[in-house]
Design a protein around this motif. Structure first.
Motif, PDB file in Angstrom:
ATOM      1  N   TYR A  72     -18.945   5.214  24.322  1.00 20.07           N
ATOM      2  CA  TYR A  72     -18.750   5.276  22.305  1.00 20.07           C
ATOM      3  C   TYR A  72     -17.324   6.041  22.333  1.00 20.07           C
ATOM      4  O   TYR A  72     -17.068   7.332  22.816  1.00 20.07           O
ATOM      5  N   ILE A  73     -16.517   5.380  21.915  1.00 17.42           N
ATOM      6  CA  ILE A  73     -15.285   6.003  21.881  1.00 17.42           C
ATOM      7  C   ILE A  73     -14.392   6.267  20.858  1.00 17.42           C
ATOM      8  O   ILE A  73     -14.838   4.780  19.824  1.00 17.42           O
ATOM      9  N   TYR A  74     -14.426   6.875  19.929  1.00 16.35           N
ATOM     10  CA  TYR A  74     -14.259   7.299  18.470  1.00 16.35           C
ATOM     11  C   TYR A  74     -12.514   7.845  18.910  1.00 16.35           C
ATOM     12  O   TYR A  74     -12.312   8.689  18.979  1.00 16.35           O
ATOM     13  N   PHE A  75     -11.469   7.236  17.766  1.00 16.09           N
ATOM     14  CA  PHE A  75      -9.998   7.480  17.703  1.00 16.09           C
ATOM     15  C   PHE A  75      -9.860   7.391  16.849  1.00 16.09           C
ATOM     16  O   PHE A  75     -10.100   6.637  15.622  1.00 16.09           O
ATOM     17  N   ALA A  76      -9.348   8.963  16.164  1.00 18.39           N
ATOM     18  CA  ALA A  76      -9.038   9.153  14.433  1.00 18.39           C
ATOM     19  C   ALA A  76      -7.370   9.529  14.261  1.00 18.39           C
ATOM     20  O   ALA A  76      -6.990  10.446  15.453  1.00 18.39           O
ATOM     21  N   SER A  77      -7.068   9.139  13.194  1.00 14.80           N
ATOM     22  CA  SER A  77      -6.135   9.477  13.308  1.00 14.80           C
ATOM     23  C   SER A  77      -6.126  10.221  12.366  1.00 14.80           C
ATOM     24  O   SER A  77      -6.614  10.384  11.078  1.00 14.80           O
ATOM     25  N   ASN A  78      -5.732  11.569  11.881  1.00 18.84           N
ATOM     26  CA  ASN A  78      -5.666  12.554  11.366  1.00 18.84           C
ATOM     27  C   ASN A  78      -4.456  13.017   9.646  1.00 18.84           C
ATOM     28  O   ASN A  78      -3.758  14.061  10.997  1.00 18.84           O
ATOM     29  N   ILE A  79      -4.533  12.348   9.091  1.00 15.87           N
ATOM     30  CA  ILE A  79      -3.409  12.185   8.234  1.00 15.87           C
ATOM     31  C   ILE A  79      -2.691  13.330   7.882  1.00 15.87           C
ATOM     32  O   ILE A  79      -3.551  14.234   6.758  1.00 15.87           O
ATOM     33  N   PRO A  80      -1.551  13.935   7.782  1.00 11.05           N
ATOM     34  CA  PRO A  80      -1.681  14.875   7.202  1.00 11.05           C
ATOM     35  C   PRO A  80      -0.874  14.686   5.800  1.00 11.05           C
ATOM     36  O   PRO A  80       0.716  14.730   6.033  1.00 11.05           O
ATOM     37  N   VAL A  81      -1.979  14.866   5.014  1.00  9.29           N
ATOM     38  CA  VAL A  81      -1.071  14.337   3.451  1.00  9.29           C
ATOM     39  C   VAL A  81       0.311  14.701   2.648  1.00  9.29           C
ATOM     40  O   VAL A  81       0.836  15.048   2.568  1.00  9.29           O
ATOM     41  N   SER A  82      -0.436  16.227   2.851  1.00  9.02           N
ATOM     42  CA  SER A  82       0.082  17.638   2.608  1.00  9.02           C
ATOM     43  C   SER A  82      -0.823  18.677   3.430  1.00  9.02           C
ATOM     44  O   SER A  82      -1.131  19.115   4.418  1.00  9.02           O
ATOM     45  N   GLU A  83      -0.358  20.096   3.173  1.00 13.29           N
ATOM     46  CA  GLU A  83      -0.182  21.270   3.777  1.00 13.29           C
ATOM     47  C   GLU A  83      -1.630  21.309   4.018  1.00 13.29           C
ATOM     48  O   GLU A  83      -2.826  21.885   5.142  1.00 13.29           O
ATOM     49  N   THR A  84      -2.352  21.097   3.129  1.00 13.51           N
ATOM     50  CA  THR A  84      -3.319  21.577   2.346  1.00 13.51           C
ATOM     51  C   THR A  84      -4.724  19.933   2.437  1.00 13.51           C
ATOM     52  O   THR A  84      -5.876  20.201   2.155  1.00 13.51           O
ATOM     53  N   GLU A  85      -4.108  18.557   2.363  1.00 16.41           N
ATOM     54  CA  GLU A  85      -4.712  17.611   3.028  1.00 16.41           C
ATOM     55  C   GLU A  85      -4.986  17.059   3.988  1.00 16.41           C
ATOM     56  O   GLU A  85      -3.660  16.687   4.985  1.00 16.41           O
ATOM     57  N   THR A  86      -5.762  15.896   4.113  1.00 19.00           N
ATOM     58  CA  THR A  86      -5.856  15.402   5.530  1.00 19.00           C
ATOM     59  C   THR A  86      -6.810  14.307   4.819  1.00 19.00           C
ATOM     60  O   THR A  86      -7.541  14.032   4.263  1.00 19.00           O
ATOM     61  N   ILE A  97       1.209  -1.046   0.415  1.00 18.40           N
ATOM     62  CA  ILE A  97       0.188   0.001   0.328  1.00 18.40           C
ATOM     63  C   ILE A  97       0.920   1.134   0.007  1.00 18.40           C
ATOM     64  O   ILE A  97       1.558   1.622   0.591  1.00 18.40           O
ATOM     65  N   SER A  98       0.618   1.539  -0.904  1.00 21.32           N
ATOM     66  CA  SER A  98       1.306   3.709  -1.312  1.00 21.32           C
ATOM     67  C   SER A  98       0.652   4.581  -0.081  1.00 21.32           C
ATOM     68  O   SER A  98      -0.815   4.206   0.256  1.00 21.32           O
ATOM     69  N   LEU A  99       1.125   5.590   0.225  1.00 23.87           N
ATOM     70  CA  LEU A  99       0.312   6.398   1.496  1.00 23.87           C
ATOM     71  C   LEU A  99       1.012   7.309   1.149  1.00 23.87           C
ATOM     72  O   LEU A  99       3.083   7.510   0.932  1.00 23.87           O
ATOM     73  N   ARG A 100       1.424   9.095   0.916  1.00 22.49           N
ATOM     74  CA  ARG A 100       1.440  10.102   1.574  1.00 22.49           C
ATOM     75  C   ARG A 100       2.183  10.702   3.073  1.00 22.49           C
ATOM     76  O   ARG A 100       0.469  10.317   3.568  1.00 22.49           O
ATOM     77  N   LEU A 101       2.776  11.115   3.456  1.00 19.92           N
ATOM     78  CA  LEU A 101       2.720  11.365   5.003  1.00 19.92           C
ATOM     79  C   LEU A 101       3.406  12.487   4.750  1.00 19.92           C
ATOM     80  O   LEU A 101       4.640  12.530   4.778  1.00 19.92           O
ATOM     81  N   LEU A 102       3.551  13.444   5.080  1.00 18.21           N
ATOM     82  CA  LEU A 102       3.447  14.924   4.797  1.00 18.21           C
ATOM     83  C   LEU A 102       4.465  15.511   3.876  1.00 18.21           C
ATOM     84  O   LEU A 102       5.831  15.713   4.084  1.00 18.21           O
ATOM     85  N   ASN A 103       3.941  15.551   3.102  1.00 21.30           N
ATOM     86  CA  ASN A 103       4.492  15.418   1.619  1.00 21.30           C
ATOM     87  C   ASN A 103       5.875  14.651   1.633  1.00 21.30           C
ATOM     88  O   ASN A 103       5.829  15.182   0.176  1.00 21.30           O
ATOM     89  N   GLN A 104       5.800  13.281   2.071  1.00 19.50           N
ATOM     90  CA  GLN A 104       6.511  12.155   1.270  1.00 19.50           C
ATOM     91  C   GLN A 104       5.674  10.828   1.014  1.00 19.50           C
ATOM     92  O   GLN A 104       4.829  10.463   1.265  1.00 19.50           O
ATOM     93  N   ARG A 105       6.329  10.454   0.322  1.00 22.03           N
ATOM     94  CA  ARG A 105       5.840   9.627   0.357  1.00 22.03           C
ATOM     95  C   ARG A 105       6.327   7.515   0.131  1.00 22.03           C
ATOM     96  O   ARG A 105       7.492   7.827   0.348  1.00 22.03           O
ATOM     97  N   TYR A 106       5.642   6.800   1.232  1.00 22.19           N
ATOM     98  CA  TYR A 106       5.056   5.535   1.888  1.00 22.19           C
ATOM     99  C   TYR A 106       5.101   4.455   1.511  1.00 22.19           C
ATOM    100  O   TYR A 106       4.076   4.646   0.891  1.00 22.19           O
TER     101      TYR A 106
END
Length: 332
Positions: A242-256, A23-32
């Motif tokens: 009810y518990i909501y646990f969310a990772s709001n991944i900073p894809v880029s400065e303007t995308e989450t 699986i490819s992903l982007r985090l902090l404007n980098q590709r992993y």
């Protein structure tokens, strides 16, 4: 991206989603790229083949290695190339034929990676989620996208005064929207508060099992820096939570990209999952409509653009904590 954000653990994918394919992903404007070896252990590499920069995420997993789809170069979990098909057998593989490796942990239903300095990747700093996968809790999960900086998304989950205006189906009490003084708990890596609120009006399936004339519900709002929201709701009836646990991944400065898990200790049957997901998605859509109208810049570096009041204490604590830790890391 704003600097200083690298030395954190990030939950970048649901464990269930990472199977046999990378699986490819982007985090902090980098590709992993994420992949599992033949034992099922998750690994993360820089998603760029050392040969000519192709995405390894478009390739495939073979044994304990991931293969590049362009020329078949094979990389092990340590990022070293161990096979180049175009070279004759016995040819020495160049020392530079390697890609970066990220510390990786699988915990609490997520794959976590650490994009910063590996010597700071202490697994004990991964945010806790003790209720996950415990008896008596039912789990649902999902994801959604925002055209917004991640800090604006996090703040929507810390906002104690917006509910009567943004989430009116749940909280149709605009004339009673005052926020009582909040006690804020701050650590080196989190901010949190606990509050009592009037019971929501929109209960969905809960209307059949929860007393309607309760005096209050309560919620504990937490952010684990920089981008994890935990919202724990106690309905003040028979211990239902009810518990909501969310990772709001900073894809880029303007995308989450938000990857979330919701767990409940009531209505444990599978048929109730649809209602649980529906409530979460509708809440997201209500927030999205507003959050995406805000500035798309990091909130904690805003100087004088926002007028924060007493009801914004938790948001102010989040901004101060994040600004402080980013400044410390920048100076290192």
């Amino acid at each position: 991206m704003a600097t200083g954000l690298e030395n954190f653990w990030y939950a970048v994918e649901h464990s269930q989603t990472l199977q046999t394919e990378p699986i490819s992903l982007r985090l902090l404007n980098q590709r992993y790229v994420l992949f599992r070896d033949k034992s099922g252990t998750a690994h993360a590499l820089i998603d760029s083949c050392a040969h000519r920069g192709a995405s390894l995420g478009k390739g495939w997993v073979e044994g304990n290695c991931i293969r590049c789809p362009y020329h078949g170069w094979s990389y092990n979990s340590e990022g070293r190339c161990v096979r180049i098909p175009a070279d004759a057998e016995g040819t020495t593989i160049p020392a530079k034929a390697q890609v970066g490796v990220l510390p990786t942990q699988e915990r609490n239903g997520f794959i976590w990676i650490f994009p910063g300095e590996s010597n700071q990747a202490d697994p004990n700093l991964i945010p806790p989620f003790p209720e996950f996968d415990q008896p008596g809790w039912r789990t649902v999960q999902g994801e959604y996208r925002w055209d917004a900086n991640f800090s604006r998304v996090v703040e929507a989950g810390l906002d104690t005064s917006h509910a009567p205006f943004v989430h009116r189906p749940f909280f149709p009490n605009r004339d009673d929207a005052s926020v009582h003084p909040l006690e804020i708990t701050t650590t080196d890596f989190s901010v949190s508060t606990h509050q009592q609120v009037k019971p929501p009006k929109r209960l969905g399936l809960l209307k059949y099992i929860i007393k309607k004339d309760r005096k209050h519900s309560s919620s504990t709002l937490t952010c684990y820096l920089p981008c994890i929201n935990r919202i724990a709701i106690d309905f003040n009836w028979r211990g239902y939570q009810y518990i909501y646990f969310a990772s709001n991944i900073p894809v880029s400065e303007t995308e989450t990209l938000t990857k979330w898990i919701g767990i409940r200790n009531f209505l444990p049957q599978a048929w109730a999952d649809k209602n649980s997901i529906k409530n979460t998605v509708e809440t997201y859509e209500e927030d999205k409509a507003i959050v995406e109208t805000q500035p798309r810049t990091p909130s904690w570096v805003t100087q004088g653009a926002d007028l924060l009041l007493a009801s914004d204490q938790l948001i102010l604590a989040y901004r101060k904590a994040l600004a402080k830790i980013c400044q410390q890391q920048e100076s290192c």
